[in-house]
Design an enzyme around this catalytic site. Structure first.
Site, PDB file in Angstrom:
ATOM      1  N   GLY A   1      21.162  95.176 105.144  1.00 22.79           N
ATOM      2  CA  GLY A   1      21.127  93.862 104.487  1.00 22.79           C
ATOM      3  C   GLY A   1      20.306  92.923 105.363  1.00 22.79           C
ATOM      4  O   GLY A   1      19.541  93.363 106.218  1.00 22.79           O
ATOM      5  N   LEU A   2      20.472  91.637 105.141  1.00 21.01           N
ATOM      6  CA  LEU A   2      19.676  90.696 105.930  1.00 21.01           C
ATOM      7  C   LEU A   2      19.889  90.931 107.412  1.00 21.01           C
ATOM      8  O   LEU A   2      18.933  90.958 108.192  1.00 21.01           O
ATOM      9  CB  LEU A   2      20.073  89.272 105.572  1.00 21.01           C
ATOM     10  CG  LEU A   2      19.556  88.814 104.217  1.00 21.01           C
ATOM     11  CD1 LEU A   2      20.042  87.410 103.915  1.00 21.01           C
ATOM     12  CD2 LEU A   2      18.036  88.853 104.192  1.00 21.01           C
TER      13      LEU A   2
ATOM     14  N   HIS B   1      35.034  81.479  95.192  1.00 22.61           N
ATOM     15  CA  HIS B   1      34.015  80.610  94.624  1.00 22.61           C
ATOM     16  C   HIS B   1      34.496  80.090  93.276  1.00 22.61           C
ATOM     17  O   HIS B   1      34.943  80.859  92.442  1.00 22.61           O
ATOM     18  CB  HIS B   1      32.726  81.420  94.465  1.00 22.61           C
ATOM     19  CG  HIS B   1      31.517  80.579  94.291  1.00 22.61           C
ATOM     20  ND1 HIS B   1      31.310  79.828  93.166  1.00 22.61           N
ATOM     21  CD2 HIS B   1      30.450  80.347  95.090  1.00 22.61           C
ATOM     22  CE1 HIS B   1      30.157  79.179  93.291  1.00 22.61           C
ATOM     23  NE2 HIS B   1      29.620  79.476  94.457  1.00 22.61           N
TER      24      HIS B   1
ATOM     25  N   ARG C   1      34.134  74.018  97.566  1.00 23.35           N
ATOM     26  CA  ARG C   1      34.524  75.221  96.827  1.00 23.35           C
ATOM     27  C   ARG C   1      36.033  75.463  96.832  1.00 23.35           C
ATOM     28  O   ARG C   1      36.621  75.742  95.792  1.00 23.35           O
ATOM     29  CB  ARG C   1      33.835  76.445  97.444  1.00 23.35           C
ATOM     30  CG  ARG C   1      32.359  76.474  97.184  1.00 23.35           C
ATOM     31  CD  ARG C   1      31.697  77.658  97.844  1.00 23.35           C
ATOM     32  NE  ARG C   1      30.265  77.652  97.529  1.00 23.35           N
ATOM     33  CZ  ARG C   1      29.384  78.517  98.022  1.00 23.35           C
ATOM     34  NH1 ARG C   1      29.777  79.451  98.861  1.00 23.35           N
ATOM     35  NH2 ARG C   1      28.124  78.462  97.682  1.00 23.35           N
TER      36      ARG C   1
HETATM   37  C1  LIG Z   1      26.529  86.624  94.284  1.00 28.07           C
HETATM   38  C2  LIG Z   1      26.356  86.136  95.690  1.00 28.07           C
HETATM   39  C3  LIG Z   1      25.551  85.057  95.942  1.00 28.07           C
HETATM   40  C4  LIG Z   1      25.367  84.593  97.242  1.00 28.07           C
HETATM   41  N1  LIG Z   1      24.556  83.530  97.435  1.00 28.07           N
HETATM   42  C5  LIG Z   1      24.354  83.098  98.700  1.00 28.07           C
HETATM   43  C6  LIG Z   1      23.479  82.017  98.947  1.00 28.07           C
HETATM   44  O1  LIG Z   1      22.882  81.446  98.029  1.00 28.07           O
HETATM   45  N2  LIG Z   1      23.289  81.613 100.213  1.00 28.07           N
HETATM   46  C7  LIG Z   1      23.918  82.228 101.253  1.00 28.07           C
HETATM   47  O2  LIG Z   1      23.671  81.841 102.372  1.00 28.07           O
HETATM   48  N3  LIG Z   1      24.745  83.270 101.052  1.00 28.07           N
HETATM   49  C8  LIG Z   1      24.988  83.711  99.803  1.00 28.07           C
HETATM   50  N4  LIG Z   1      25.839  84.768  99.594  1.00 28.07           N
HETATM   51  C9  LIG Z   1      26.421  85.480 100.732  1.00 28.07           C
HETATM   52  C10 LIG Z   1      25.404  86.438 101.372  1.00 28.07           C
HETATM   53  O3  LIG Z   1      24.624  87.025 100.367  1.00 28.07           O
HETATM   54  C11 LIG Z   1      26.024  87.555 102.186  1.00 28.07           C
HETATM   55  O4  LIG Z   1      27.001  87.067 102.990  1.00 28.07           O
HETATM   56  C12 LIG Z   1      24.995  88.216 103.079  1.00 28.07           C
HETATM   57  O5  LIG Z   1      23.880  88.606 102.339  1.00 28.07           O
HETATM   58  C13 LIG Z   1      25.540  89.397 103.831  1.00 28.07           C
HETATM   59  O6  LIG Z   1      24.477  90.075 104.500  1.00 28.07           O
HETATM   60  P1  LIG Z   1      24.754  91.265 105.495  1.00 28.07           P
HETATM   61  O7  LIG Z   1      23.438  91.671 106.016  1.00 28.07           O
HETATM   62  O8  LIG Z   1      25.760  90.868 106.471  1.00 28.07           O
HETATM   63  O9  LIG Z   1      25.394  92.423 104.646  1.00 28.07           O
HETATM   64  P2  LIG Z   1      24.990  93.136 103.275  1.00 28.07           P
HETATM   65  O10 LIG Z   1      23.805  92.544 102.655  1.00 28.07           O
HETATM   66  O11 LIG Z   1      26.235  93.236 102.496  1.00 28.07           O
HETATM   67  O12 LIG Z   1      24.541  94.572 103.719  1.00 28.07           O
HETATM   68  C14 LIG Z   1      25.435  95.568 104.066  1.00 28.07           C
HETATM   69  C15 LIG Z   1      24.653  96.806 104.383  1.00 28.07           C
HETATM   70  O13 LIG Z   1      25.478  97.718 105.041  1.00 28.07           O
HETATM   71  C16 LIG Z   1      25.372  98.976 104.446  1.00 28.07           C
HETATM   72  N5  LIG Z   1      26.638  99.641 104.686  1.00 28.07           N
HETATM   73  C17 LIG Z   1      27.881  99.182 104.480  1.00 28.07           C
HETATM   74  N6  LIG Z   1      28.773 100.082 104.906  1.00 28.07           N
HETATM   75  C18 LIG Z   1      28.081 101.125 105.377  1.00 28.07           C
HETATM   76  C19 LIG Z   1      28.436 102.374 105.940  1.00 28.07           C
HETATM   77  N7  LIG Z   1      29.702 102.715 106.120  1.00 28.07           N
HETATM   78  N8  LIG Z   1      27.456 103.225 106.300  1.00 28.07           N
HETATM   79  C20 LIG Z   1      26.146 102.896 106.143  1.00 28.07           C
HETATM   80  N9  LIG Z   1      25.761 101.721 105.623  1.00 28.07           N
HETATM   81  C21 LIG Z   1      26.718 100.854 105.245  1.00 28.07           C
HETATM   82  C22 LIG Z   1      25.032  98.712 103.034  1.00 28.07           C
HETATM   83  O14 LIG Z   1      24.404  99.826 102.460  1.00 28.07           O
HETATM   84  C23 LIG Z   1      24.081  97.533 103.194  1.00 28.07           C
HETATM   85  O15 LIG Z   1      22.812  98.023 103.502  1.00 28.07           O
HETATM   86  C24 LIG Z   1      26.036  85.226  98.298  1.00 28.07           C
HETATM   87  C25 LIG Z   1      26.850  86.314  98.042  1.00 28.07           C
HETATM   88  C26 LIG Z   1      27.052  86.754  96.743  1.00 28.07           C
HETATM   89  C27 LIG Z   1      27.990  87.866  96.490  1.00 28.07           C
END
Ligand SMILES: Cc1cc2nc3c(=O)[nH]c(=O)nc-3n(C[C@H](O)[C@H](O)[C@H](O)COP(=O)(O)OP(=O)(O)OC[C@H]3O[C@@H](n4cnc5c(N)ncnc54)[C@H](O)[C@@H]3O)c2cc1C
Ligand code: HEM
Ligand code: FES
Lengths: 252, 646, 230
Positions: B51-52, B275, B339
Site C-alpha cells: 500500500g502507500l 465514518h 466524524r
Molecule cells: C474508502 C476509504 C477512503 C479513504 N479515504 C482516505 C482519504 O481520503 N484520505 C486519507 O488520508 N485516508 C483515507 N483512507 C484511509 C487510508 O486509505 C488508509 O489508511 C491507508 O491507505 C492505509 O495504507 P497502508 O499502506 O497502511 O495499508 P494498505 O493500503 O491497506 O496496504 C496493505 C498492504 O498489505 C498487504 N498485506 C496485508 N496483509 C498481508 C500479509 N499477511 N502478507 C502479505 N501482504 C499483506 C496487502 O496486500 C496490501 O498490499 C480511506 C480509507 C478507506 C477505506
C-alpha cells in the site's frame, strides 16, 4: 429503495481446476436473488450454498468492491464487467438482470493472462509493462517544490483522464486481438502530458511497447471495444497518443 | 476511579529525542547511525504490504541500495487497499496563504486525535508532509490545479484551513500509483523483488529478533521461507474485524497479529474510526460498505422523522415533522461536526426507532435545500460522481430523494506499538502506515492517513532503519535455520487442522457473527457489561470456529477460502483484545465512547488524569489473559481541552 | 537505421505502416476513381482513352508508380495477415460467449471482416489488372497511326454489359466500402488522432469517405449496364 425484488437466475460458470486443466461450464440456479445485491454478492451467496453442500466454491478475484482496485475480472454474458457501461463487475447490481435469465460467466481470456483457477487469471504481465518504463525516475527526496513547475489545468486534467486506469485488464479481455494497447497507451499518455515525464519520454514509450509485444498481447486494430468496456471510460485516443509518441521517439 | 489498584509498567524506550518538538526530528536524523553505501547491498529487507506505506518504503530502500523483497496479497502491488482512498492528503504547504504552517497541522492533528497521540511523532508527520507533495508531483501524480498552473486545495473536517491536496475523487489511487511506479522502477533495477499473491503467515524470530517470515504462495499453496535482516510490516488496518466495513475484502490483521503473538505489543487496539456517511446495509447478503465522502455534509442536511417508526415516503414528511438533529443539538457546527460525533448521533436516533429505510438503520442526508438554493447543476458540479455512485448502488436518485446514510467502520487508529524509529518491541520488526498505532491518537482526521503512510515509507523509515541495521551483522540467519523449521511446521499444521475440521458452518457465518458482536458491543458506544459479554461471546465463538468451521478445498492450490479462514481465525483473537482494551479505558475519547463517561449533555468525557496514555498489550499465550502496559503521554506544546462543537 | 527497422516490426510500427499503406491505397483509389469518372464525359470514351494514354506515356514513371503500388498492396496485405495471425496466438482458447458492448465500440461487420474483405480485394485486383491492363480475357485491338492499340473505353463498356462481371464488381466495390468504413477511421487512429471529442466525428467522416468511394466506383459498371453501353 423500492421493496425487495427477488429474481431467479440460471448461471453458467466457467470452472477450471488449474492452469493446465480442461475447463467447462457448470450450471447453477439461484431461486431467490435480491435485485439489490451486487453481482459479486450473488456469487458469494452461491459459494455459501456450495460450501454448505461441502462442494468447492467458485474462485474469483475481488478486493475493493468499489470499482477502483481493478481486481474483479468477470466476463458476464460475453462482455468484460458485464452489460453496464462504465461499471466494474463489482459495482454491477442484479437489478440489471431479468427474472429467469441465464447468465454466463467466463474468465479473461488471453495468452498473456493465463488462467490460475476458475475465473482467476494472472495479470502480472501488466506489472512488467509498467516496470519497463511506466514511471518517472525520481528517487525519494530528489524532488523540487511541487509548485516549481506550473502545469496548465487542461494538461493536468488530461493527464488525469488517462491516469484513472484501474489496471483491470478488461481492455485486453474485450479486444478481439487481446491487445494491451489501451492500458499501455493510458500510462504513456498520462506521463507525456506532464513536464516531469519529458526526460524519459522517448525511452519510456519504446520500452513499454516492446514489453507489450514480449508478453504476447496482440496488435491493436482500433476496434475501440476497449473503450466501450473500460470501467473508467478511458478513450481510445490513449492509443493514438502512444503511437505519435512512438513515432517521435523513433524519429526524433 | 479504580485505576490505581493495578500497576501498569512500561519498560520500552520510545526513543523520542530530547529537545524542543520542532528540533527533535532534525536532531534525531543527525544522530542516526549510517550504513556504509557499499554495505547496504549486503542487507536483506522484507517489506510486507505494498500500500502507500509499503510501496513507498520498498522503493525508497531499494534506491538506497538495500536488497528488498516486497510481498502483497493481491495479484499486483497496485491493488492494495490504499487505492480506494478518495478525499485527499494533507500537507502544510500554505499554498493558499491562509496562514497554514507545520505547527498548525501538528496542532490540528493532536487535537483531532483527542490528545491520545505522541506530540513528537505528530510533529514529525507535519514536518515531512510538504516533501510528500513534492515527491508525488515529481512522480507525475496529477493533483488538481488552478488555471494558473499551481496546485489547488480543498478543506476537510477538523481543520479551518484549506490544506488538502486531491486528484478528483481518486487521491489514494493516484498516490498509490505514484508509489507503485517507483516500486516498478526499483523492480526493473533489480533492487526490489515484488512477490505478488504471496501472503505472510508468520514472523520468524531468532533470539527475539525478527529474521524472516513464512509466507504462502497463494497460487500454488506452497509454504515459503524468506530470511532477512529486518522485516517491515505495512499491512494496513484491521477494520474488517467488524465484518462489514469500508475496507477492501482482503484487508486483514494476520501479519500484525502473528507478530503480536511473537512479542510485538499491540497498542490501542480498540481505537476504531466509524465514518458517518456510508451507504447503509441493504440486506443479509451485504459484503462490504461503501463510503460517501464527508464533503457531502457541506451541503446536505441530516435528518430523521420526529415520529418513531414513521414509514412515510421522505418527500411526504412535512418540514415541521422532520428533526434536523445535528443542527438542533450543535447549533454552531451543525452538520459539520467531526466524524465521531456525527456517527454517534446517527446511532442514537436510530436506536430511538426513528431510523429510516427498510432496516431502520439509516438517516437522511438531504440536498433538497441546497438544490433549491444553488440549483441542480451547481450540486452536480460539486458532487456529481458521488451522486452517480450512490445511484449505481442504491438505484435511488439523490437529486430527487434524500440519500440514506449510516455510519460504518472505516479506519483503525490502533496497531502495533512502535517507537520513534517505527520499530516494534521485536527488534528488527518495524510497522508502518495503518498497521502501526503511531500518529492519530483516538481519532484520525480526514486526509491524514495517506499522509502518514507516505511519510513513514518515504521519509522516516529510510533514515530510522539505519539505527538498527548499523548494529546488525547482515545475512547471519538463513532459511535453513531451525527457527524456520519450527515456524513452518506450526503453520503447516494449522492449515491442515483448518482443512480437516469439515464442520457445518461456513467461514462467513463466523465472520458475520463476530462482526455483529463487535458492532453491537465494541462499536460506536461501549459499556462495561457489553464489553464483558463481548469477551465471553468471542471466546465461545472462537472455540466453535475451531471445531465446526468448514474450509473447502486443499492446501496446495489456489484457495481463497483457506486464506479467508486463516484471517478470520486471527480476527477472532483480535476481537477479544479490542474488547479488553475498550474495557480497560474507562474514559471516552475520540472514536472510543464509553457510556459511563459522558457529560450531562451526553458528550464524550475524557479523563486526562487517568488515561492520558497509550495502552500497549502483551500477548501471553492463546488462552492466557494479555497484559496491558501503559506508555504515558506528555503534552508540552499543546494544551489539553475538552472538545466542544455546540 | 536499425532502430527504425526494429520500430517497424513493433506493434506500433506495424500498425502505423498498416495505416500509412492503407491511406496511400485509399488515395490511389481516389486518383483512380477521378480518372475513371472521365468515362462519364459524353465523348464516346475519348477523354478516358486519352487519360489512359497519358498514363502510358509516362513510361518509366508509370512503372515506378506501379511498383510502388504493388509494394503498398503487398506490405499492407502482409501486415493485415500478420496482425490476424498474431491475434490467433494471443488468444488460443476463445470465449464461448462473446458480445460487443456497443457504445463507442467500433466492432461491427466491417471491422471484424477486414481480412476477408481485404483478401477478396486482393484477388479482385489481380483479376482486374489482368482483365483491363493485360486484356487477358478480351484482347480486342484496333490500329491507331500504325500501332496496335486497345480501345480501353470500349473494352470497359463491353465488359460491363455482362451481368456476371457487373455483379462481381458490385460485390467487390461494396466490399471496398466495407473495408474502408473501418479502414479510414482506423487509419486516423493509427496515425495519431488524439482528440477524444473528435473520435466520433472521425468515424462518421471515415464512413462518408468509404461510401463516396464505393458509390463512385459502382456508378460506372451500373451506369453502363443499365444504359446498355456508354
Ligand atoms: C474508502 C476509504 C477512503 C479513504 N479515504 C482516505 C482519504 O481520503 N484520505 C486519507 O488520508 N485516508 C483515507 N483512507 C484511509 C487510508 O486509505 C488508509 O489508511 C491507508 O491507505 C492505509 O495504507 P497502508 O499502506 O497502511 O495499508 P494498505 O493500503 O491497506 O496496504 C496493505 C498492504 O498489505 C498487504 N498485506 C496485508 N496483509 C498481508 C500479509 N499477511 N502478507 C502479505 N501482504 C499483506 C496487502 O496486500 C496490501 O498490499 C480511506 C480509507 C478507506 C477505506
Ligand atoms: C484498395 C485497397 C485497399 C485499401 C484502400 C485499404 C485500406 C485500408 C485502410 C485505410 C486500413 C486501415 C489501416 C489501419 O488500421 O491503420 C486497412 C486495414 C486493413 N487492411 Fe486494407 N486496404 C486495401 C487492401 C487490402 C488488402 C489487399 C488486404 C489483404 C489482406 C487488406 C487487409 C487489411 C486488413 C487485415 C486491415 C486491418 C488491419 C488491422 O487489423 O489492424 N487490405 N486497409
Ligand atoms: S473489486 Fe476492486 S474494482 Fe472490482
Amino acid at each position: 429503495m423500492s421493496s425487495t425484488d427477488l429474481i431467479k437466475v440460471h448461471l453458467k460458470v466457467w470452472r477450471q481446476d488449474g492452469p493446465q486443466a480442461k475447463g467447462f461450464f457448470e450450471d447453477y440456479t439461484l431461486d431467490e436473488v435480491n435485485t439489490h445485491m451486487s453481482f459479486l454478492e450473488m456469487l458469494d451467496v452461491l459459494n455459501e450454498r456450495l460450501m454448505k453442500d461441502k462442494k468447492e466454491p467458485i474462485e474469483f478475484d475481488h478486493d475493493c468492491r468499489e470499482g477502483i482496485c481493478g481486481s474483479c475480472n468477470l466476463v458476464i454474458n460475453g462482455v468484460p464487467h458485464g452489460p453496464e457501461m462504465l461499471t466494474a463487475a463489482c459495482q454491477l447490481h442484479m437489478r440489471h438482470f431479468k427474472d429467469g435469465e441465464t447468465i454466463t460467466i467466463e474468465p479473461w481470456r488471453a495468452t498473456a493472462f493465463p488462467i490460475i483457477k476458475d475465473l482467476v487469471v494472472d495479470r502480472n504481465a501488466f506489472d512488467r509493462i509498467m516496470s519497463a518504463g511506466g514511471y518517472i525516475s525520481v528517487s525519494t527526496g530528489n524532488a523540487p517544490d511541487a509548485n516549481a513547475i506550473p502545469i496548465s489545468k487542461p494538461d493536468s486534467d488530461s493527464a488525469m483522464d488517462y491516469a484513472v486506469c484501474i489496471g483491470c485488464g478488461a481492455c485486453v479481455a474485450a479486444c478481439p486481438n487481446s491487445s494491451a494497447s489501451l492500458f499501455t497507451g493510458a500510462k504513456v499518455s498520462q506521463l507525456s502530458r506532464l513536464p516531469q515525464g519529458a526526460p524519459e519520454r522517448k525511452k519510456r514509450v519504446i520500452a513499454m511497447v516492446d514489453q507489450m509485444e514480449k508478453e504476447g498481447f496482440g496488435d491493436c486494430s482500433n476496434f475501440a471495444e476497449c473503450e466501450a468496456v473500460c470501467p473508467v471510460g478511458i478513450s481510445i485516443t490513449a492509443i493514438a497518443n502512444m503511437r505519435t509518441e512512438y513515432v517521435k521517439a523513433v524519429l526524433g | 476511579m479504580e485505576v490505581a489498584d493495578k500497576k501498569y509498567t512500561f519498560n520500552w524506550d520510545n526513543k523520542i529525542p530530547t529537545g524542543p518538538v520542532e528540533k527533535k526530528w532534525s536532531t534525531h536524523k543527525n544522530n542516526i547511525k549510517l550504513v556504509n553505501p557499499s554495505n547496504k547491498r549486503k542487507y536483506n529487507i522484507i517489506v510486507v504490504g505494498t500500500g502507500l506505506a509499503g510501496a513507498s518504503a520498498a522503493a525508497s530502500l531499494g534506491e538506497l541500495g538495500y536488497n528488498v523483497k516486497a510481498f502483497c496479497i493481491q495479484d499486483s502491488a497496485r491493488r492494495a487497499h490504499s487505492i480506494a482512498a478518495q478525499g485527499g492528503i494533507n500537507a502544510a504547504k500554505n499554498y493558499q496563504n491562509d496562514g497554514d504552517s507545520i505547527w498548525r497541522l501538528f496542532y490540528d492533528t493532536v487535537k483531532g486525535g483527542d490528545y491520545r497521540s505522541r506530540e513528537a511523532n505528530v510533529y514529525r508527520l507535519a514536518e515531512v508532509s510538504n516533501s510528500i507533495i513534492d515527491q508525488c508531483v515529481a512522480q507525475g501524480v496529477p493533483f488538481a490545479r488552478e488555471y494558473g498552473g499551481t496546485l489547488t486545495n480543498r478543506s476537510f473536517g477538523g481543520a479551518q484551513l484549506s490544506r488538502t491536496f486531491y486528484a478528483r475523487g481518486q487521491t489514494g489511487q493516484q498516490l498509490l500509483l505514484g508509489a507503485y511506479s517507483a516500486l516498478m522502477k526499483s523492480m526493473k533495477s533489480g533492487k526490489v523483488a515484488v512477490h505478488t499473491r504471496e501472503e505472510m503467515l508468520e514472523l520468524v524470530t531468532v533470539d527475539g529478533e525478527a529474521k524472516g517470515i513464512i509466507s504462502r504462495n497463494l497460487v500454488t499453496g506452497k509454504i515459503n521461507r524468506h530470511a532477512a535482516d529486518a522485516v517491515l510490516l505495512c499491512t494496513g488496518g484491521y477494520g474488517n474485524v467488524f465484518y462489514l466495513s469500508t475496507n477492501a475484502k482482503n484487508s486483514n490483521v494476520t501479519a500484525a497479529w502473528r507478530c503480536h503473538r511473537k512479542g510485538a505489543l499491540f497498542a490501542n487496539p480498540s481505537f476504531t474510526q466509524i465514518h458517518p456517511t456510508c451507504i447503509p446495509v441493504s440486506g443479509e447478503y451485504q459484503s462490504k460498505l461503501t463510503l460517501m465522502s464527508e464533503s457531502l455534509r457541506n451541503d446536505g442536511r441530516v435528518w430523521v422523522p420526529k415520529k418513531v417508526n414513521d414509514k412515510r415516503h421522505p418527500n411526504e414528511i412535512p418540514e415541521d415533522e422532520r428533526d434536523y438533529y445535528l443542527e438542533r443539538i450543535y447549533p454552531s457546527f451543525g452538520n459539520l461536526v467531526p466524524r465521531d460525533v456525527a456517527s454517534r448521533n446517527a446511532k442514537i436516533v436510530c436506536d430511538e426507532g426513528r431510523g429510516v429505510g427498510e432496516t431502520g438503520l439509516a438517516v437522511y442526508l438531504d440536498f433538497r435545500d441546497a438544490i433549491k438554493r444553488d440549483g441542480e447543476d451547481a450540486i452536480r458540479d460539486r458532487y456529481g460522481n458521488l451522486f452517480d455512485m450512490y445511484h449505481k448502488i442504491t438505484d435511488d436518485n439523490p437529486y430527487k430523494l434524500p440519500m440514506r446514510i449510516y455510519p460504518a467502520v472505516h479506519y483503525t487508529m490502533g496497531g502495533l506499538w512502535v517507537d520513534y524509529n517505527l520499530m516494534t518491541t521485536v527488534p528488527g520488526l518495524f510497522a508502518l502506515g495503518e498497521a502501526n498505532f503511531s500518529d492519530h491518537g483516538a481519532n484520525r482526521l480526514g486526509a491524514s492517513a495517506l499522509m502518514q503512510g507516505l511519510a513513514d515509507g518515504y521519509f522516516v523509515i529510510p533514515y530510522t532503519i539505519g539505527n538498527y541495521l548499523a548494529e546488525t551483522k547482515p545475512g547471519q540467519i538463513t532459511t535453513d535455520h531451525a527457527a524456520f523449521d519450527q515456524v513452518e511446521k506450526e503453520i503447516t499444521e494449522e492449515i491442515s487442522k483448518l482443512l480437516s475440521i469439515k464442520g457445518s458452518k461456513t467461514i462467513l457465518d463466523f465472520h458475520r457473527q463476530l462482526g455483529k458482536i463487535m458492532w453491537d458491543k465494541v462499536g460506536m458506544s461501549r459499556d462495561e457489561d457489553g464489553l464483558k459479554q463481548a469477551i465471553a461471546e468471542i471466546q465461545a465463538l472462537r472455540k466453535e470456529f475451531w471445531t465446526d468451521v468448514f474450509v473447502p478445498g486443499k492446501a496446495a492450490t489456489y484457495n481463497k477460502y483457506l486464506e479467508y479462514a486463516l484471517r478470520v481465525a486471527d480476527f477472532l483473537e483480535l476481537g477479544e483484545l479490542m474488547a479488553r482494551d475498550a474495557l480497560e479505558r474507562k474514559e471516552s475519547c475520540g472514536g472510543h465512547f464509553r457510556l459511563e463517561s459522558q457529560t450531562p449533555e451526553g458528550e464524550a468525557k475524557r479523563d486526562d488524569e487517568n488515561y492520558s496514555h497509550v495502552s500497549a498489550w502483551e500477548f501471553k499465550g492463546k488462552d492466557a489473559e494479555p497484559v496491558e502496559h501503559r506508555e504515558p503521554l506528555e503534552f508540552e506544546n499543546v494544551k489539553l481541552t475538552q472538545r466542544s462543537y455546540k | 537505421m536499425s532502430t527504425i527497422a526494429n520500430a517497424l516490426q513493433s506493434q506500433v510500427g506495424r500498425k502505423i505502416l498498416t495505416g500509412l499503406t492503407g491511406i496511400f491505397l485509399t488515395l490511389f483509389l481516389v486518383a483512380h476513381l477521378s480518372g475513371n469518372l472521365s468515362l462519364f464525359i459524353p465523348d464516346g470514351g475519348e477523354s478516358f482513352n486519352l487519360y489512359a494514354d497519358f498514363l502510358h506515356s509516362l513510361g518509366p514513371l508509370l512503372w515506378i508508380a506501379e511498383i510502388i503500388l504493388v509494394i503498398l498492396f503487398l506490405t499492407h496485405a502482409y501486415l493485415g495477415v500478420s496482425i490476424y495471425l498474431k491475434k490467433k496466438r494471443a488468444r488460443p482458447e476463445n470465449y464461448k460467449y462473446y458480445k460487443s458492448q456497443g457504445g463507442p465500440s467500433k466492432q461491427n461487420f466491417a471491422s471484424t471482416s477486414m481480412l476477408i474483405s481485404g483478401s477478396i480485394i486482393l484477388l479482385f485486383v489481380v483479376l482486374h489488372v489482368m482483365h483491363f491492363k493485360y486484356h487477358l480475357f478480351s484482347p480486342e485491338t484496333y490500329m491507331v497511326e500504325g500501332t496496335e492499340m486497345v480501345d480501353l473505353a470500349r473494352h470497359v463498356s463491353e465488359a460491363f454489359q455482362n451481368p456476371w462481371i457487373v455483379a462481381a464488381y458490385t460485390f467487390v466495390m461494396v466490399l471496398i466500402g466495407v473495408h474502408l468504413k473501418h479502414g479510414v477511421w482506423s487509419a486516423f487512429i493509427s496515425l495519431g488522432a488524439k482528440n477524444p471529442k473528435l473520435t466520433p466525428v472521425l468515424y462518421t467522416v471515415g464512413g462518408i469517405v468509404a461510401l463516396l468511394l464505393s458509390l463512385g466506383f459502382l456508378a460506372i459498371p451500373l451506369y453502363i449496364f443499365i444504359n446498355g453501353g456508354l
